[in-house]
Design a protein around this motif. Structure first.
Motif, PDB file in Angstrom:
ATOM      1  N   GLU A   1      -3.102   5.017 -13.439  1.00 22.29           N
ATOM      2  CA  GLU A   1      -4.316   4.867 -12.637  1.00 22.29           C
ATOM      3  C   GLU A   1      -4.604   3.387 -12.386  1.00 22.29           C
ATOM      4  O   GLU A   1      -5.016   2.998 -11.280  1.00 22.29           O
ATOM      5  CB  GLU A   1      -5.495   5.521 -13.346  1.00 22.29           C
ATOM      6  CG  GLU A   1      -6.805   5.494 -12.551  1.00 22.29           C
ATOM      7  CD  GLU A   1      -6.712   6.205 -11.207  1.00 22.29           C
ATOM      8  OE1 GLU A   1      -7.383   5.752 -10.256  1.00 22.29           O
ATOM      9  OE2 GLU A   1      -5.967   7.203 -11.111  1.00 22.29           O
TER      10      GLU A   1
ATOM     11  N   ARG B 232      -2.973   1.708  -9.409  1.00 18.97           N
ATOM     12  CA  ARG B 232      -3.503   1.950  -8.069  1.00 18.97           C
ATOM     13  C   ARG B 232      -4.386   0.809  -7.576  1.00 18.97           C
ATOM     14  O   ARG B 232      -4.727   0.741  -6.392  1.00 18.97           O
ATOM     15  CB  ARG B 232      -4.310   3.248  -8.059  1.00 18.97           C
ATOM     16  CG  ARG B 232      -3.450   4.497  -7.999  1.00 18.97           C
ATOM     17  CD  ARG B 232      -4.309   5.730  -7.998  1.00 18.97           C
ATOM     18  NE  ARG B 232      -3.563   6.877  -7.492  1.00 18.97           N
ATOM     19  CZ  ARG B 232      -3.717   8.125  -7.923  1.00 18.97           C
ATOM     20  NH1 ARG B 232      -4.608   8.377  -8.861  1.00 18.97           N
ATOM     21  NH2 ARG B 232      -3.016   9.105  -7.404  1.00 18.97           N
TER      22      ARG B 232
ATOM     23  N   PHE C 200      -5.484   4.046   3.806  1.00 19.41           N
ATOM     24  CA  PHE C 200      -5.915   2.998   2.886  1.00 19.41           C
ATOM     25  C   PHE C 200      -6.209   1.640   3.517  1.00 19.41           C
ATOM     26  O   PHE C 200      -6.800   0.791   2.851  1.00 19.41           O
ATOM     27  CB  PHE C 200      -4.833   2.798   1.803  1.00 19.41           C
ATOM     28  CG  PHE C 200      -4.565   4.019   0.982  1.00 19.41           C
ATOM     29  CD1 PHE C 200      -5.469   4.435   0.014  1.00 19.41           C
ATOM     30  CD2 PHE C 200      -3.401   4.761   1.160  1.00 19.41           C
ATOM     31  CE1 PHE C 200      -5.218   5.561  -0.761  1.00 19.41           C
ATOM     32  CE2 PHE C 200      -3.143   5.885   0.400  1.00 19.41           C
ATOM     33  CZ  PHE C 200      -4.049   6.290  -0.564  1.00 19.41           C
TER      34      PHE C 200
ATOM     35  N   THR D 247       0.941  10.008  -3.371  1.00 22.08           N
ATOM     36  CA  THR D 247      -0.202  10.596  -2.660  1.00 22.08           C
ATOM     37  C   THR D 247       0.116  10.751  -1.181  1.00 22.08           C
ATOM     38  O   THR D 247      -0.156  11.799  -0.567  1.00 22.08           O
ATOM     39  CB  THR D 247      -1.444   9.713  -2.857  1.00 22.08           C
ATOM     40  OG1 THR D 247      -1.852   9.786  -4.221  1.00 22.08           O
ATOM     41  CG2 THR D 247      -2.598  10.176  -1.976  1.00 22.08           C
TER      42      THR D 247
ATOM     43  N   LEU E 294      -5.489  12.280  -4.649  1.00 17.87           N
ATOM     44  CA  LEU E 294      -5.369  11.174  -5.604  1.00 17.87           C
ATOM     45  C   LEU E 294      -5.564  11.657  -7.032  1.00 17.87           C
ATOM     46  O   LEU E 294      -4.833  11.248  -7.949  1.00 17.87           O
ATOM     47  CB  LEU E 294      -6.396  10.081  -5.282  1.00 17.87           C
ATOM     48  CG  LEU E 294      -6.105   9.183  -4.085  1.00 17.87           C
ATOM     49  CD1 LEU E 294      -7.352   8.384  -3.701  1.00 17.87           C
ATOM     50  CD2 LEU E 294      -4.950   8.226  -4.399  1.00 17.87           C
TER      51      LEU E 294
ATOM     52  N   THR F 145       0.824  -1.209   0.000  1.00 18.55           N
ATOM     53  CA  THR F 145       0.000   0.000   0.000  1.00 18.55           C
ATOM     54  C   THR F 145       0.855   1.255   0.000  1.00 18.55           C
ATOM     55  O   THR F 145       0.590   2.211  -0.755  1.00 18.55           O
ATOM     56  CB  THR F 145      -0.937  -0.008   1.219  1.00 18.55           C
ATOM     57  OG1 THR F 145      -1.731  -1.193   1.193  1.00 18.55           O
ATOM     58  CG2 THR F 145      -1.840   1.216   1.224  1.00 18.55           C
TER      59      THR F 145
ATOM     60  N   GLU G 214       1.231   8.146  -9.193  1.00 20.82           N
ATOM     61  CA  GLU G 214       1.910   7.318  -8.197  1.00 20.82           C
ATOM     62  C   GLU G 214       3.178   6.663  -8.758  1.00 20.82           C
ATOM     63  O   GLU G 214       3.301   5.434  -8.825  1.00 20.82           O
ATOM     64  CB  GLU G 214       0.964   6.222  -7.693  1.00 20.82           C
ATOM     65  CG  GLU G 214      -0.370   6.708  -7.206  1.00 20.82           C
ATOM     66  CD  GLU G 214      -0.304   7.379  -5.835  1.00 20.82           C
ATOM     67  OE1 GLU G 214       0.804   7.671  -5.370  1.00 20.82           O
ATOM     68  OE2 GLU G 214      -1.374   7.602  -5.251  1.00 20.82           O
TER      69      GLU G 214
ATOM     70  N   THR H  73      -2.379  13.472  -8.433  1.00 19.68           N
ATOM     71  CA  THR H  73      -1.083  12.839  -8.222  1.00 19.68           C
ATOM     72  C   THR H  73      -0.889  11.639  -9.139  1.00 19.68           C
ATOM     73  O   THR H  73      -1.838  10.916  -9.431  1.00 19.68           O
ATOM     74  CB  THR H  73      -0.959  12.367  -6.756  1.00 19.68           C
ATOM     75  OG1 THR H  73      -1.249  13.453  -5.887  1.00 19.68           O
ATOM     76  CG2 THR H  73       0.440  11.854  -6.463  1.00 19.68           C
TER      77      THR H  73
ATOM     78  N   ALA I 107       0.014   5.045   5.360  1.00 15.28           N
ATOM     79  CA  ALA I 107      -0.598   3.999   4.544  1.00 15.28           C
ATOM     80  C   ALA I 107      -1.743   3.326   5.294  1.00 15.28           C
ATOM     81  O   ALA I 107      -2.802   3.024   4.714  1.00 15.28           O
ATOM     82  CB  ALA I 107       0.459   2.966   4.147  1.00 15.28           C
TER      83      ALA I 107
ATOM     84  N   ARG J  22       2.330   1.504  -3.490  1.00 20.37           N
ATOM     85  CA  ARG J  22       1.315   1.735  -4.518  1.00 20.37           C
ATOM     86  C   ARG J  22       0.832   3.184  -4.506  1.00 20.37           C
ATOM     87  O   ARG J  22       0.502   3.754  -5.550  1.00 20.37           O
ATOM     88  CB  ARG J  22       0.128   0.792  -4.287  1.00 20.37           C
ATOM     89  CG  ARG J  22      -0.814   0.704  -5.473  1.00 20.37           C
ATOM     90  CD  ARG J  22      -2.032  -0.144  -5.158  1.00 20.37           C
ATOM     91  NE  ARG J  22      -1.732  -1.514  -4.780  1.00 20.37           N
ATOM     92  CZ  ARG J  22      -1.395  -2.479  -5.619  1.00 20.37           C
ATOM     93  NH1 ARG J  22      -1.295  -2.213  -6.906  1.00 20.37           N
ATOM     94  NH2 ARG J  22      -1.160  -3.708  -5.177  1.00 20.37           N
ATOM     95  N   HIS J  23       0.795   3.795  -3.319  1.00 17.53           N
ATOM     96  CA  HIS J  23       0.277   5.163  -3.183  1.00 17.53           C
ATOM     97  C   HIS J  23       1.359   6.115  -2.651  1.00 17.53           C
ATOM     98  O   HIS J  23       1.056   7.093  -1.967  1.00 17.53           O
ATOM     99  CB  HIS J  23      -0.922   5.169  -2.234  1.00 17.53           C
ATOM    100  CG  HIS J  23      -2.070   4.339  -2.708  1.00 17.53           C
ATOM    101  ND1 HIS J  23      -2.879   4.711  -3.747  1.00 17.53           N
ATOM    102  CD2 HIS J  23      -2.528   3.133  -2.281  1.00 17.53           C
ATOM    103  CE1 HIS J  23      -3.801   3.783  -3.944  1.00 17.53           C
ATOM    104  NE2 HIS J  23      -3.602   2.816  -3.070  1.00 17.53           N
ATOM    105  N   ARG J  24       2.601   5.864  -3.004  1.00 16.88           N
ATOM    106  CA  ARG J  24       3.717   6.598  -2.404  1.00 16.88           C
ATOM    107  C   ARG J  24       3.641   8.111  -2.636  1.00 16.88           C
ATOM    108  O   ARG J  24       3.902   8.892  -1.727  1.00 16.88           O
ATOM    109  CB  ARG J  24       5.045   6.053  -2.931  1.00 16.88           C
ATOM    110  CG  ARG J  24       6.245   6.721  -2.297  1.00 16.88           C
ATOM    111  CD  ARG J  24       7.505   5.904  -2.482  1.00 16.88           C
ATOM    112  NE  ARG J  24       8.675   6.595  -1.960  1.00 16.88           N
ATOM    113  CZ  ARG J  24       8.987   6.671  -0.675  1.00 16.88           C
ATOM    114  NH1 ARG J  24       8.214   6.091   0.232  1.00 16.88           N
ATOM    115  NH2 ARG J  24      10.062   7.321  -0.277  1.00 16.88           N
TER     116      ARG J  24
END
Length: 458
Positions: free
Chosen positions: A190, A193, A114, A81, A162, A74, A167, A165, A110, A77-79
Motif C-alpha cells: 500500500e 502506491r 490517475f 489496478t 484499488l 503511474t 500492485e 488489488t 493511467a 505504480r498502479h499496473r
C-alpha cells in the motif's frame, strides 16, 4: 468487448500524417518505454536518462519528457489496478501477440484514472495511436470503446478495485508475505502506491533547513519535504552545498560506526556519494571505491558542490588491494533495490526471484572481500536497499556462522538517536516503506533498508 484479429498492414500515409498530432509523440514514447520495462525488463531510469536514454524519449522536449515519465511511473505504480479495470471491459483476454495494444491501453488508462489529463484527450490520442500502428490498426474501435467505458466508470469502480488489488507481480507479493507476514506485507504494498517524499541530509541545523525548505525534521535528523516547491537544483541551499538529497533510511548505515574522527574509512560501492559525504562530515578520511568511472565522476562532482574531498579509487572491489588496511569499511552493496519501489515502481517488473538470489550471492562475495580490507578489531557495516531477507538478515546470519574472521557487533538500543524503532532482536537495522507513519501517506515511510554491523576478529 471482443478484440478482432490484428492485421499486419496499415496505411503509411495515414501513419506519417498522424505524427503531427499534438501529444501523440509523447504517448507513443510512453507506450514504447512501457513495453521496454515490462517485456525485456529494462530499468526505467536508463530509458529516461536525458543523455543516454531511449531515442524516442530524447527526441521530446522537456515538457513532454516530464509527461512521459509521469505516465510511466503511474502506469507501473498502479499496473495491477489498471489491468483489472481494463480486463472487466474485455470479453476475453487480449491475444498474446497483442502486447502493443496492451501498452497503448495502459498508457491511456493511467492518464484517465490517475493523472490530470482530460479523458477525451487520453482516449482520442490512444485511438490515433492505435490507427497509426499496423499492429493495432484494427483494434482502434476496441481502444475507443474500452477507454470511454473506463472513463465513465472510474468514479464508482476505481476505489473498490484499488482495495481489492495488490500492485505487484505475484512473486513479489509472496516474498513480502513470507518475510513480514500478510499484514505488514500488504502495508508495504500500500505504501508503494504513494510517491515518496524528498529527504535531505543537511550539514548543520536541520530545523533551520526544514523551515527554509518547507518541511519537517524526522526523529533521525533528516529533513523531509512532501513536495518541494521547485526543482532540487533551484532550492535554497543547493548552490552553496548546505545539503544533499538522501532518503532517511539511506542515511542510517554511515551512522553505525560511531565516532570516526581521524579514522581511515573505505566507502565501498560508494557512488553516488551520500554516505561518503556523511563519513567525511563525521571527521573520517574517506576512500571512495567504485567500479564505474562515470559514477565516480558524478560522486566527485557531488562532493565538490558540498565542499568536501575524498580519495577516489576506480576498481572492482573483488580486485581491490589497498596498500594499508582501513580502520573501518562500509559496504552498501549492489542489490535488487526492492526497498526503493516508491521511487522506482519499475523494480518489481524488472526483477525476478532468480535476480534476487544472484545478487545475494554477489553480496556474499563482496562482504567476504570487504572484511579483508579492515584492520583486526575494525568495524564493518554492511547494508543495502533490499526488502528481501536473503539479501539481508539471512545473508548476514549465514556469513557470521561461516566466517571465523568476523564477529557480530550488535547495534544497542539507545546507542543512536532515532534508530531504536528500526532495530531487530539481533541488533541489526531494518526499515520498510510501511514504517515511520506520520500525518499522511505522502509524508510517511522510508526506503526499505537493511544494515548490520560487524567487527573483524583480533
Amino acid at each position: 468487448m471482443k478484440p478482432p484479429r490484428p492485421r499486419p498492414r496499415g496505411n503509411p500515409q495515414q501513419r506519417a500524417g498522424d505524427e503531427t498530432v499534438a501529444g501523440l509523440a509523447a504517448r507513443k514514447a510512453a507506450a514504447r518505454l512501457l513495453a521496454a520495462v515490462v517485456d525485456p525488463r529494462t530499468p526505467l531510469d536508463g530509458l529516461t536518462d536525458n543523455e543516454h536514454g531511449h531515442p524516442q524519449y530524447k527526441a521530446l522536449d522537456s515538457r513532454d519528457r516530464a509527461l512521459v515519465r509521469a505516465i510511466l511511473v503511474t502506469a507501473l505504480r498502479h499496473r495491477m489496478t489498471i489491468a483489472a479495470l481494463l480486463a472487466k471491459r474485455l470479453e476475453k483476454p487480449l491475444p498474446p501477440n497483442a502486447t502493443a495494444l496492451a501498452h497503448i491501453l495502459h498508457v491511456a488508462a493511467a492518464q484517465i484514472l490517475f493523472l490530470d489529463v482530460p479523458d477525451s484527450a487520453a482516449v482520442d490520442l490512444a485511438v490515433t495511436h492505435a490507427k497509426s500502428d499496423p499492429r493495432t490498426l484494427r483494434f482502434a474501435a476496441l481502444v475507443n470503446g474500452v477507454l470511454r467505458s473506463l472513463a465513465r466508470a472510474k468514479e464508482t469502480e476505481l476505489a473498490p478495485t484499488l482495495a481489492a488489488t495488490s500492485e505487484a507481480p505475484q512473486w513479489f507479493v509472496r516474498r513480502l508475505a513470507a518475510a513480514y507476514g500478510a499484514g505488514k506485507g500488504q502495508a508495504i504494498l500500500e505504501a508503494h502506491r504513494h510517491e515518496a517524499p524528498v529527504d535531505f541530509t543537511v550539514k548543520a541545523d536541520p530545523q533551520l533547513w526544514a523551515e527554509r525548505l518547507g518541511g519537517i525534521v524526522l526523529p533521525t535528523g533528516t529533513v523531509r519535504v512532501e513536495r518541494p516547491k521547485a526543482a532540487v537544483t533551484d532550492l535554497p541551499g543547493f548552490a552553496e552545498g548546505a545539503w544533499w538529497v538522501q532518503d532517511a533510511a539511506a542515511s542510517l548505515p554511515a551512522r553505525l560506526f560511531g565516532d570516526v574522527t581521524g579514522q581511515r574509512v573505505a566507502d565501498l560501492c560508494a557512488a553516488p556519494g551520500g554516505k561518503t559525504a556523511q563519513l567525511i562530515l563525521a571527521g573520517a578520511h574517506v576512500t571512495a571505491v567504485d567500479t564505474s568511472k562515470n559514477r565516480l565522476a558524478r560522486l566527485a562532482q557531488n562532493l565538490e558542490r558540498l565542499g568536501l574531498s575524498a580519495e577516489f579509487v576506480q576498481t572492482d572491489l573483488l580486485d581491490y588491494r589497498p596498500a594499508e588496511l582501513f580502520d573501518a569499511v562500509l559496504l552498501d552493496a549492489p542489490c535488487s533495490s526492492t526497498g526503493t519501489i516508491r521511487r522506482h515502481p519499475d523494480v518489481p517488473w524488472t526483477k525476478t526471484v532468480a535476480d534476487v538470489e544472484k545478487l545475494a550471492a554477489l553480496q556474499r562475495r563482496l562482504l567476504a572481500r570487504a572484511v579483508t580490507l579492515v584492520k583486526p578489531g575494525g568495524r564493518i557495516v554492511f547494508s543495502n536497499c533490499s526488502l528481501d531477507p536473503i539479501e539481508g538478515e539471512e545473508l548476514c546470519r549465514a556469513f557470521l556462522s561461516e566466517s571465523a574472521e568476523v564477529i557480530a557487533d550488535p547495534i544497542r538500543p539507545g546507542e543512536f538517536i532515532g534508530l531504536d524503532a528500526f532495530l531487530t532482536s539481533e541488533g541489526t537495522l531494518r526499515t520498510t516503506p510501511a514504517d515511520l507513519a506520520l500525518e499522511s501517506p505522502g509524508i510517511s515511510g522510508l526506503d526499505g533498508f537493511f544494515a548490520a554491523r560487524m567487527q573483524r576478529a583480533v
